[in-house]
Design a protein around this motif. Structure first.
Motif, PDB file in Angstrom:
ATOM      1  N   GLY A 170       0.948  -1.087  -0.211  1.00 24.40           N
ATOM      2  CA  GLY A 170      -0.150   0.128  -0.082  1.00 24.40           C
ATOM      3  C   GLY A 170       0.753   1.029  -0.316  1.00 24.40           C
ATOM      4  O   GLY A 170       0.242   2.266   0.853  1.00 24.40           O
ATOM      5  N   THR A 171       1.939   1.563  -0.760  1.00 31.24           N
ATOM      6  CA  THR A 171       2.738   2.348  -0.519  1.00 31.24           C
ATOM      7  C   THR A 171       3.500   2.461  -1.930  1.00 31.24           C
ATOM      8  O   THR A 171       3.025   1.539  -2.991  1.00 31.24           O
ATOM      9  CB  THR A 171       3.706   2.371   1.197  1.00 31.24           C
ATOM     10  OG1 THR A 171       4.504   3.536   1.038  1.00 31.24           O
ATOM     11  CG2 THR A 171       4.705   1.423   1.029  1.00 31.24           C
ATOM     12  N   THR A 172       4.760   2.929  -1.997  1.00 27.00           N
ATOM     13  CA  THR A 172       5.447   3.453  -3.370  1.00 27.00           C
ATOM     14  C   THR A 172       7.033   3.117  -2.894  1.00 27.00           C
ATOM     15  O   THR A 172       7.153   2.907  -2.073  1.00 27.00           O
ATOM     16  CB  THR A 172       5.609   4.388  -3.914  1.00 27.00           C
ATOM     17  OG1 THR A 172       5.970   5.332  -3.231  1.00 27.00           O
ATOM     18  CG2 THR A 172       3.453   4.782  -4.370  1.00 27.00           C
ATOM     19  N   ALA A 173       7.826   3.053  -3.812  1.00 28.84           N
ATOM     20  CA  ALA A 173       9.152   3.180  -3.901  1.00 28.84           C
ATOM     21  C   ALA A 173       9.608   3.357  -4.764  1.00 28.84           C
ATOM     22  O   ALA A 173       9.540   3.029  -5.892  1.00 28.84           O
ATOM     23  CB  ALA A 173       9.124   1.351  -3.205  1.00 28.84           C
ATOM     24  N   THR A 174      10.889   4.265  -4.922  1.00 24.80           N
ATOM     25  CA  THR A 174      10.927   4.808  -5.958  1.00 24.80           C
ATOM     26  C   THR A 174      13.104   4.984  -5.536  1.00 24.80           C
ATOM     27  O   THR A 174      13.308   5.567  -4.097  1.00 24.80           O
ATOM     28  CB  THR A 174      10.862   6.323  -5.879  1.00 24.80           C
ATOM     29  OG1 THR A 174       9.429   6.109  -5.628  1.00 24.80           O
ATOM     30  CG2 THR A 174      11.202   6.985  -7.297  1.00 24.80           C
ATOM     31  N   PRO A 175      13.414   5.045  -6.543  1.00 25.59           N
ATOM     32  CA  PRO A 175      15.042   4.682  -6.370  1.00 25.59           C
ATOM     33  C   PRO A 175      15.232   6.394  -5.967  1.00 25.59           C
ATOM     34  O   PRO A 175      14.938   7.356  -6.672  1.00 25.59           O
ATOM     35  CB  PRO A 175      15.661   4.445  -7.592  1.00 25.59           C
ATOM     36  CG  PRO A 175      14.587   4.050  -8.819  1.00 25.59           C
ATOM     37  CD  PRO A 175      13.199   4.671  -8.347  1.00 25.59           C
ATOM     38  N   ALA A 176      16.435   6.426  -5.510  1.00 25.12           N
ATOM     39  CA  ALA A 176      16.485   7.621  -4.395  1.00 25.12           C
ATOM     40  C   ALA A 176      16.747   9.354  -5.363  1.00 25.12           C
ATOM     41  O   ALA A 176      16.840  10.234  -5.715  1.00 25.12           O
ATOM     42  CB  ALA A 176      17.196   7.611  -3.566  1.00 25.12           C
ATOM     43  N   ILE A 177      17.653   8.731  -6.239  1.00 25.98           N
ATOM     44  CA  ILE A 177      18.324   9.476  -7.445  1.00 25.98           C
ATOM     45  C   ILE A 177      17.391  10.129  -8.434  1.00 25.98           C
ATOM     46  O   ILE A 177      17.502  11.189  -8.856  1.00 25.98           O
ATOM     47  CB  ILE A 177      19.515   8.675  -8.591  1.00 25.98           C
ATOM     48  CG1 ILE A 177      19.888   9.230  -9.367  1.00 25.98           C
ATOM     49  CG2 ILE A 177      18.447   8.068  -9.301  1.00 25.98           C
ATOM     50  CD1 ILE A 177      21.752   9.954  -8.490  1.00 25.98           C
ATOM     51  N   GLU A 178      15.767   9.477  -7.864  1.00 28.61           N
ATOM     52  CA  GLU A 178      14.963   9.646  -9.254  1.00 28.61           C
ATOM     53  C   GLU A 178      13.820  10.977  -8.703  1.00 28.61           C
ATOM     54  O   GLU A 178      13.322  11.742  -8.821  1.00 28.61           O
ATOM     55  CB  GLU A 178      14.270   9.170  -9.197  1.00 28.61           C
ATOM     56  CG  GLU A 178      14.414   8.035 -10.369  1.00 28.61           C
ATOM     57  CD  GLU A 178      13.629   6.919 -10.854  1.00 28.61           C
ATOM     58  OE1 GLU A 178      11.993   7.099 -10.918  1.00 28.61           O
ATOM     59  OE2 GLU A 178      13.761   6.170 -11.588  1.00 28.61           O
ATOM     60  N   LEU A 179      14.740  10.982  -6.912  1.00 27.27           N
ATOM     61  CA  LEU A 179      13.562  12.269  -5.731  1.00 27.27           C
ATOM     62  C   LEU A 179      14.857  13.344  -5.489  1.00 27.27           C
ATOM     63  O   LEU A 179      14.426  13.999  -5.211  1.00 27.27           O
ATOM     64  CB  LEU A 179      13.282  11.223  -4.185  1.00 27.27           C
ATOM     65  CG  LEU A 179      13.097  10.217  -4.736  1.00 27.27           C
ATOM     66  CD1 LEU A 179      12.678   9.243  -3.299  1.00 27.27           C
ATOM     67  CD2 LEU A 179      11.282  10.355  -5.647  1.00 27.27           C
ATOM     68  N   VAL A 180      15.949  13.383  -5.762  1.00 24.19           N
ATOM     69  CA  VAL A 180      16.986  14.455  -6.261  1.00 24.19           C
ATOM     70  C   VAL A 180      17.376  15.259  -7.371  1.00 24.19           C
ATOM     71  O   VAL A 180      17.242  14.769  -8.035  1.00 24.19           O
ATOM     72  CB  VAL A 180      17.599  14.111  -5.445  1.00 24.19           C
ATOM     73  CG1 VAL A 180      17.755  13.840  -4.138  1.00 24.19           C
ATOM     74  CG2 VAL A 180      18.985  12.931  -6.033  1.00 24.19           C
ATOM     75  N   GLY A 181      17.737  16.628  -7.175  1.00 20.86           N
ATOM     76  CA  GLY A 181      18.264  17.237  -8.167  1.00 20.86           C
ATOM     77  C   GLY A 181      19.426  17.221  -8.046  1.00 20.86           C
ATOM     78  O   GLY A 181      19.936  17.678  -7.102  1.00 20.86           O
ATOM     79  N   PHE A 182      20.531  17.515  -8.665  1.00 22.38           N
ATOM     80  CA  PHE A 182      22.120  17.667  -9.305  1.00 22.38           C
ATOM     81  C   PHE A 182      22.244  18.203 -10.384  1.00 22.38           C
ATOM     82  O   PHE A 182      21.764  17.973 -11.642  1.00 22.38           O
ATOM     83  CB  PHE A 182      22.870  16.864  -8.533  1.00 22.38           C
ATOM     84  CG  PHE A 182      22.510  15.497  -9.040  1.00 22.38           C
ATOM     85  CD1 PHE A 182      22.524  15.342  -9.838  1.00 22.38           C
ATOM     86  CD2 PHE A 182      21.166  14.429  -8.351  1.00 22.38           C
ATOM     87  CE1 PHE A 182      22.807  13.890 -10.691  1.00 22.38           C
ATOM     88  CE2 PHE A 182      21.292  13.268  -8.840  1.00 22.38           C
ATOM     89  CZ  PHE A 182      22.137  13.612 -10.523  1.00 22.38           C
ATOM     90  N   ASP A 183      23.416  18.985 -10.041  1.00 22.48           N
ATOM     91  CA  ASP A 183      24.629  19.533 -11.901  1.00 22.48           C
ATOM     92  C   ASP A 183      24.327  18.086 -12.247  1.00 22.48           C
ATOM     93  O   ASP A 183      25.294  17.052 -11.893  1.00 22.48           O
ATOM     94  CB  ASP A 183      25.444  20.339 -11.670  1.00 22.48           C
ATOM     95  CG  ASP A 183      24.518  20.977 -10.897  1.00 22.48           C
ATOM     96  OD1 ASP A 183      23.586  22.180 -11.242  1.00 22.48           O
ATOM     97  OD2 ASP A 183      25.484  22.575 -10.462  1.00 22.48           O
ATOM     98  N   GLU A 184      25.427  18.117 -13.221  1.00 27.23           N
ATOM     99  CA  GLU A 184      25.085  17.085 -14.555  1.00 27.23           C
ATOM    100  C   GLU A 184      26.506  16.314 -14.046  1.00 27.23           C
ATOM    101  O   GLU A 184      26.615  15.379 -14.162  1.00 27.23           O
ATOM    102  CB  GLU A 184      24.732  17.137 -16.084  1.00 27.23           C
ATOM    103  CG  GLU A 184      23.651  16.695 -16.707  1.00 27.23           C
ATOM    104  CD  GLU A 184      23.820  17.240 -17.992  1.00 27.23           C
ATOM    105  OE1 GLU A 184      24.133  16.262 -18.649  1.00 27.23           O
ATOM    106  OE2 GLU A 184      22.116  17.506 -18.533  1.00 27.23           O
ATOM    107  N   GLU A 185      27.458  17.467 -14.001  1.00 30.81           N
ATOM    108  CA  GLU A 185      28.581  17.677 -13.884  1.00 30.81           C
ATOM    109  C   GLU A 185      28.985  16.828 -12.098  1.00 30.81           C
ATOM    110  O   GLU A 185      30.228  16.103 -12.067  1.00 30.81           O
ATOM    111  CB  GLU A 185      29.591  18.289 -13.773  1.00 30.81           C
ATOM    112  CG  GLU A 185      29.154  19.559 -12.866  1.00 30.81           C
ATOM    113  CD  GLU A 185      29.897  21.055 -12.987  1.00 30.81           C
ATOM    114  OE1 GLU A 185      30.384  21.061 -13.717  1.00 30.81           O
ATOM    115  OE2 GLU A 185      29.518  21.929 -12.660  1.00 30.81           O
TER     116      GLU A 185
END
Length: 198
Positions: free
Chosen positions: A178-193
């Motif tokens: 009854g919940t969700t799971a998402t890779p942590a990398i998809e929940l944050v933003g950062f510079d491409e470099e």
């Protein structure tokens, strides 16, 4: 004649006093009228001493809460600033300070995910990202560091992530609960470099 002069001056003094008394009585009457008018206005305001007292107590309670929250905020800010401080001297002139602590290079997309992300990242949030190994060595050798840090040189690491199969399996298990799971990398933003470090 002298006694008559005294009685005339006495009569004149009495007349002046009566005139002054009449003036004072007129002023008193005007003031009484103004007081009555102001009292009527005040009573039309529906003033209540009890309500004023309640408002004063509420104000005092809110001021106390505000003060306590301010102190708590200052304590948390000091703690966080202590943990997020990475102070060092530039190892050379024109040193590039564009990288730094992982925690300062990441932007959390949603506040609801912040605690989970912090738990998953743990101490890695306080690691320092540099562009190359030579930069990391220069900081360690000449940066006058005040505390131990782990340095991540972007030119020496390779990125690895969660496999699509593992992410899919975690999402299926989470949906059954009854919940969700998402890779942590998809929940944050950062510079491409800095992507390889993330």
């Amino acid at each position: 004649v002298a006694s008559f002069g005294k009685s005339v001056s006495k009569v004149q003094a009495d007349m002046k006093e009566e005139k002054a008394a009449a003036t004072l009585n007129a002023k008193k009457s005007q003031c009484a009228t103004k007081v009555d008018k102001l009292q009527k206005q005040l009573s039309s305001l529906k003033f209540s001493e009890q309500h004023e007292s309640e408002l004063y107590e509420r104000k005092r309670s809110l001021e106390t809460k505000h003060s306590n929250l301010g102190e708590k905020c200052e304590t948390l800010e000091a703690t966080l600033n202590g943990r997020l401080s990475f102070n060092y001297s530039d190892p050379s002139r024109g040193f590039d300070r564009s990288k730094g602590l992982v925690a300062k290079l990441v932007q959390v997309a949603s506040r609801k995910d912040a605690t989970a992300l912090e738990v998953v990242a743990g101490g890695k949030l306080y690691q320092v990202i540099v562009d190359e190994a030579a930069t990391g060595k220069a900081i360690l050798a000449h940066g006058k560091l005040k505390k131990r840090v782990t340095i991540i040189p972007l030119d020496k690491i390779s990125s690895r992530g969660v496999s699509p199969q593992a992410a899919s399996l975690a999402a299926n298990v989470a949906s059954k609960m009854g919940t969700t799971a998402t890779p942590a990398i998809e929940l944050v933003g950062f510079d491409e470099e800095v992507q390889t470090a993330m």
